[in-house]
Design a protein around this motif. Structure first.
Motif, mmCIF file in Angstrom:
data_model
loop_
_atom_site.group_PDB
_atom_site.id
_atom_site.type_symbol
_atom_site.label_atom_id
_atom_site.label_comp_id
_atom_site.label_asym_id
_atom_site.label_seq_id
_atom_site.Cartn_x
_atom_site.Cartn_y
_atom_site.Cartn_z
ATOM 1 N N ASP A 115 0.829 -1.207 0.000
ATOM 2 C CA ASP A 115 0.000 0.000 0.000
ATOM 3 C C ASP A 115 0.864 1.258 0.000
ATOM 4 N N ASP A 116 0.275 2.333 -0.493
ATOM 5 C CA ASP A 116 0.730 3.723 -0.302
ATOM 6 C C ASP A 116 1.767 4.220 -1.300
ATOM 7 N N GLY A 117 2.316 3.366 -2.153
ATOM 8 C CA GLY A 117 3.303 3.821 -3.125
ATOM 9 C C GLY A 117 2.617 4.358 -4.367
ATOM 10 N N PRO A 164 -9.445 0.454 1.120
ATOM 11 C CA PRO A 164 -9.578 1.725 1.842
ATOM 12 C C PRO A 164 -8.359 1.982 2.721
ATOM 13 N N PRO A 165 -7.794 3.212 2.673
ATOM 14 C CA PRO A 165 -6.697 3.547 3.585
ATOM 15 C C PRO A 165 -7.097 3.271 5.039
ATOM 16 N N HIS A 166 -6.188 2.765 5.799
ATOM 17 C CA HIS A 166 -6.389 2.414 7.212
ATOM 18 C C HIS A 166 -7.446 1.319 7.387
ATOM 19 N N CYS A 216 -6.460 0.680 -6.728
ATOM 20 C CA CYS A 216 -6.715 2.010 -6.160
ATOM 21 C C CYS A 216 -6.764 2.014 -4.625
ATOM 22 N N HIS A 217 -6.167 3.079 -4.079
ATOM 23 C CA HIS A 217 -6.109 3.260 -2.614
ATOM 24 C C HIS A 217 -6.465 4.719 -2.278
ATOM 25 N N THR A 218 -7.417 5.276 -3.051
ATOM 26 C CA THR A 218 -7.843 6.699 -3.060
ATOM 27 C C THR A 218 -6.727 7.608 -3.620
HETATM 28 ZN ZN LIG Z 1 -2.596 3.231 3.082
#
Ligand SMILES: [Zn+2]
Length: 222
Positions: free
Chosen positions: A43-45, A136-138, A93-95
């Motif tokens: 995640d997050d990259g 979804p993040p978190h 997708c992660h927003t």
């Molecule tokens: Zn995240």
């Protein structure tokens, strides 16, 4: 003669309780459980400080993974995002702004998801297969956000959360042993290709891959 009950102890820091899994119908916590498969996710990259070295590491072991990208990072580092795709991984997708669902309205949340996918489409081009996977993040969304996205996406959470973003408390060794303890057929394992996870993530991923490959697990993309 007593009956030996083999119980699997669940730790909610790393796994979702069964009641949540039942409640969140349609959400993916594990992949194919019929064989020794695991799904490694990031995640997050993508970010230049971490993602290129991760791609090289995955290539060494012939592992394909799933990257839940932040739209803002795809926009900022388009070449890197394309490289992730060219190396055979799934991008999802992660927003766009790594939104915390509980802090924004449903409309704002859905617009942010749409903006992220629009960005990915324009950066990655026709080669990008939008599988409509969404994380979804978190791991947090409101109930209306969940209901709206469930209609259009395959929402993916995880079976094992590694806490690699908390390098102060989780060494690569600790992450490796928690994965070893919790992994099972079909586990979706969550790491982060983020600057925060940089001190431990690569080492933890390498240890995880080598151990699981030795135990006969195959690594699949979502
Ligand atoms: Zn995240």
């Amino acid at each position: 003669m007593g009956v030996i009950l083999r119980m699997r102890l669940l730790d909610i820091r790393y796994q979702f309780p069964m009641v949540i899994q039942r409640l969140m119908r349609g959400v993916v916590f594990r992949g194919d459980i019929s064989q020794r498969n695991v799904y490694i996710t990031f995640d997050d990259g993508p970010v230049p400080q971490v993602t290129p070295a991760l791609l090289d590491l995955l290539d060494v072991y012939g592992v394909k993974a799933t990257f839940f990208c932040v739209g803002e990072n795809v926009q900022r580092y388009p070449d890197l995002a394309r490289k992730v795709m060219q190396r055979g991984h799934t991008l999802a997708c992660h927003t766009y702004h790594h939104l915390r669902g509980w802090s924004v309205s449903t409309t704002d949340y859905l617009n942010d998801v749409a903006l992220a996918e629009q960005t990915m489409r324009s950066v990655l081009g026709p080669g990008w297969n939008n599988t409509r996977l969404f994380r979804p993040p978190h791991g947090r969304m409101t109930w209306p956000q969940y209901r709206a996205l469930r209609a259009t996406h395959r929402i993916v959470l995880w079976d094992v959360l590694t806490h690699d973003y908390d390098a102060a408390h989780y060494s690569a060794k600790r992450i490796h042993s928690l994965v070893q303890r919790l992994v099972r057929e079909g586990s979706i394992i969550t790491f982060h290709d983020s600057v925060k996870a940089q001190p431990v993530m690569l080492d933890a991923v390498e240890k995880t891959i080598t151990t699981l490959q030795q135990s006969g697990y195959s690594f699949l993309r979502l």
